[in-house]
Design a protein around this motif. Structure first.
Motif, mmCIF file in Angstrom:
data_model
loop_
_atom_site.group_PDB
_atom_site.id
_atom_site.type_symbol
_atom_site.label_atom_id
_atom_site.label_comp_id
_atom_site.label_asym_id
_atom_site.label_seq_id
_atom_site.Cartn_x
_atom_site.Cartn_y
_atom_site.Cartn_z
ATOM 1 N N ASP A 289 -47.606 83.679 111.419
ATOM 2 C CA ASP A 289 -46.628 84.129 110.357
ATOM 3 C C ASP A 289 -45.453 84.028 110.506
ATOM 4 O O ASP A 289 -44.450 83.772 110.172
ATOM 5 C CB ASP A 289 -47.266 85.252 109.519
ATOM 6 C CG ASP A 289 -48.643 85.153 108.892
ATOM 7 O OD1 ASP A 289 -48.953 84.513 108.112
ATOM 8 O OD2 ASP A 289 -49.319 85.777 109.418
ATOM 9 N N SER A 290 -45.130 84.865 111.773
ATOM 10 C CA SER A 290 -43.804 85.176 112.527
ATOM 11 C C SER A 290 -42.945 84.133 112.774
ATOM 12 O O SER A 290 -41.941 83.828 112.333
ATOM 13 C CB SER A 290 -43.961 86.148 113.527
ATOM 14 O OG SER A 290 -42.767 86.465 114.193
ATOM 15 N N TYR A 291 -43.745 83.112 113.412
ATOM 16 C CA TYR A 291 -42.938 81.753 113.739
ATOM 17 C C TYR A 291 -42.648 80.830 112.559
ATOM 18 O O TYR A 291 -41.676 80.429 112.389
ATOM 19 C CB TYR A 291 -43.848 81.039 114.953
ATOM 20 C CG TYR A 291 -43.496 81.684 116.153
ATOM 21 C CD1 TYR A 291 -42.166 81.875 116.860
ATOM 22 C CD2 TYR A 291 -44.637 82.163 116.907
ATOM 23 C CE1 TYR A 291 -42.266 82.492 118.164
ATOM 24 C CE2 TYR A 291 -44.470 82.615 118.225
ATOM 25 C CZ TYR A 291 -43.193 82.576 118.653
ATOM 26 O OH TYR A 291 -43.172 83.462 119.975
ATOM 27 N N TYR A 292 -43.816 80.646 111.599
ATOM 28 C CA TYR A 292 -43.600 79.697 110.834
ATOM 29 C C TYR A 292 -43.251 80.011 109.291
ATOM 30 O O TYR A 292 -42.690 79.373 108.449
ATOM 31 C CB TYR A 292 -45.040 79.152 110.544
ATOM 32 C CG TYR A 292 -45.560 78.180 111.496
ATOM 33 C CD1 TYR A 292 -44.830 77.077 111.822
ATOM 34 C CD2 TYR A 292 -46.503 78.411 112.375
ATOM 35 C CE1 TYR A 292 -45.052 76.151 113.161
ATOM 36 C CE2 TYR A 292 -46.974 77.390 113.254
ATOM 37 C CZ TYR A 292 -46.044 76.266 113.652
ATOM 38 O OH TYR A 292 -46.675 75.589 114.810
ATOM 39 N N GLU A 293 -43.138 81.609 109.074
ATOM 40 C CA GLU A 293 -42.619 81.883 107.999
ATOM 41 C C GLU A 293 -41.100 82.077 107.605
ATOM 42 O O GLU A 293 -40.350 82.436 108.984
ATOM 43 C CB GLU A 293 -42.923 83.340 107.615
ATOM 44 C CG GLU A 293 -44.520 83.705 106.777
ATOM 45 C CD GLU A 293 -44.119 82.968 105.085
ATOM 46 O OE1 GLU A 293 -43.846 84.061 104.520
ATOM 47 O OE2 GLU A 293 -44.253 82.008 104.950
ATOM 48 N N PRO A 294 -40.386 81.681 106.806
ATOM 49 C CA PRO A 294 -38.908 81.626 107.005
ATOM 50 C C PRO A 294 -38.335 83.081 107.206
ATOM 51 O O PRO A 294 -39.076 83.736 106.690
ATOM 52 C CB PRO A 294 -38.613 81.282 105.338
ATOM 53 C CG PRO A 294 -39.734 80.476 105.078
ATOM 54 C CD PRO A 294 -40.798 81.126 105.562
#
Length: 481
Positions: A289-294
């Motif tokens: 989530d951290s890397y792929y969420e805006p």
């Protein structure tokens, strides 16, 4: 002959997310206490699963790297160690390279402890069936971790038919005595993985609860391994076995992400991050989530679509998989397009699918095409994937050559499995460059970094961590580092 080698583990701590059980063989708990009864043994196994959530194991960093070292992700993050990997300027003292190595071995040693100690536990509650389940699940964890390790620290099988060096095979639990190992060949590690997974196939049922290993998960991972080795008949047969297993099927749509679904064969069940009590990159790191969420939705916004991947989707209009995206801001505030496969930037609780049914469909279609060229079953299998994506069906006249069919399958595989950590090995095993002049992500610096790198090239893989070699100079470094 066995040499001295130190896996950088001065303290192995396994924390069970439910039972708060801690195992430190050389410090606080003896093996006798850690494996005193059925409940304690199950707690240690939960701890081993917990270690898979670590950011450097299946908590996302190796998998994110596998997409941004290629042509799927335009990595714009600020972490220096990850920028070095993105720019193909990684050194042996890179912290991420060291942590990936160390944290995988922590999970392996946890699994080894269960495998070695559970058979000897005397507890009426620990039936033979339960012993088999605990040992089987731990054996799967070990095989999965070794499979991940060799994909990063060893050249692919095709480079030297497995004769090249991989990673040390450690099959015993840590008991306080420092026993050190040389690197084993890739063939030796692959054969151990095969042995482990075949044992899992005998010990475990076809399906347990989502997020736990099963005989089907072992069969599926074997199919992936055989595909990576170019063993087409075995890859196809094993994939077919999974496809025909009751309780698993292609989902009817793409709502299966982060949900209970027949699509999933093995997932990592992330616990929600506890911001008040979080220890250093333990379970619940959830950085998929951290890397792929805006950034504007709670994530870092480090890993948006590359323009090349967007172009691949846009070659055929109406691809429903391309709807799994959203506009947002990057870490630096720029506008970009992100995947919605991981959508909890607040709590980082998305559950990544490590193995799913559509991969098995793709495996069998590719393997049969390698064996038989243009053939009806490969076409039919690919149409299952394409029709779910809203695309027109193929037929036997769609392609004029075996190579054209294989290339089309590779494109479908890229689009189906993007942001799930497959792209790097899919290119390396096929002898293709990780980046081309046309596909290089915009963020790669200096301009052109990584273009033309393919299997056999020094920087196609990670160096052996310098920390490990400082402890053991006999641990041979990969060429070029």
């Amino acid at each position: 002959m066995k040499k001295l080698f130190i896996i950088a583990l001065t303290a192995l701590t396994i924390t069970a997310c439910n039972d708060e059980l801690e195992l430190s063989p050389q410090q606080s708990l003896s093996d006798e206490l850690a494996f005193s009864d059925a409940l304690a043994a199950e707690g240690v196994l939960i701890g081993a699963y917990n270690l898979l959530q670590d950011i450097h194991v299946f908590g996302s960093q190796p998998q994110v790297v596998a997409d941004y070292q290629t042509d799927n992700v335009n990595f714009v993050g600020s972490f220096t160690t990850l920028q070095q990997i993105n720019n193909y300027s990684v050194n042996a003292d890179n912290g991420t390279v060291s942590e990936v190595w160390q944290d995988h071995y922590e999970a392996i040693l946890a699994a080894n402890a269960v495998i070695a100690n559970v058979p000897g536990i005397e507890d009426p509650a620990l039936t033979d069936d339960l012993k088999n389940q605990l040992v089987g699940e731990a054996t799967f964890i070990r095989a999965l971790c070794y499979f991940n390790l060799v994909n990063y620290y060893a050249q692919p099988y095709q480079v030297a038919n497995g004769a090249n060096l991989a990673v040390p095979l450690v099959l015993e639990p840590f008991t306080g005595e420092v026993i050190l190992y040389e690197r084993s060949s890739l063939e030796a590690v692959h054969q151990q993985i095969i042995t482990d997974l075949n044992q899992v196939r005998e010990l475990l049922p076809a399906k347990i609860e989502q997020g736990r290993a099963s005989s089907t998960a072992a069969t599926a991972l074997l199919s992936r391994l055989r595909l990576y080795r170019g063993e087409w008949e075995q890859a196809a047969s094993l994939a077919n076995e999974v496809i025909g297993t009751e309780g698993y099927a292609l989902a009817t749509d793409y709502s299966f992400y982060n949900s209970v679904s027949v699509e999933h064969i093995f997932t990592i069940e992330n616990t929600e991050i506890d911001f008040e009590n979080q220890s250093d990159e333990e379970s619940g790191s959830g950085s998929w989530d951290s890397y792929y969420e805006p950034n504007n939705q709670g994530g870092r916004g480090d890993a948006p679509f590359s323009s090349d991947l967007m172009s691949a989707f846009e070659e055929e209009s109406g691809d429903l998989r391309y709807q799994l995206k959203e506009k947002g801001t990057t870490f630096s505030g720029d506008s970009a397009i992100f995947t919605t496969k991981y959508d909890d930037g607040a709590l980082n609780s998305s559950d990544p699918s490590i193995i799913r049914v559509s991969e098995m469909v793709l495996n069998r279609a590719e393997a049969l095409a390698e064996l038989n060229g243009i053939n009806q079953e490969s076409i039919d299998l690919m149409n299952l994937v394409r029709e779910r994506a809203g695309l027109t069906a193929w037929n036997l006249t769609t392609f004029d050559s075996k190579d054209a069919l294989l290339e089309a399958i590779a494109v479908e595989r890229r689009k189906e499995l993007c942001f799930e950590g497959h792209r790097r090995m899919d290119l390396l095993r096929r002898g293709l460059p990780l980046r081309t002049e046309e596909s290089i992500p915009e963020s790669a610096a200096p301009i052109g970094a990584g273009i033309g790198v393919k299997a056999g090239d020094n920087n196609a893989i990670f160096p052996i961590p310098q920390r490990e070699r400082d402890l053991n100079p006999d641990l041979e470094q990969n060429p070029g580092f």
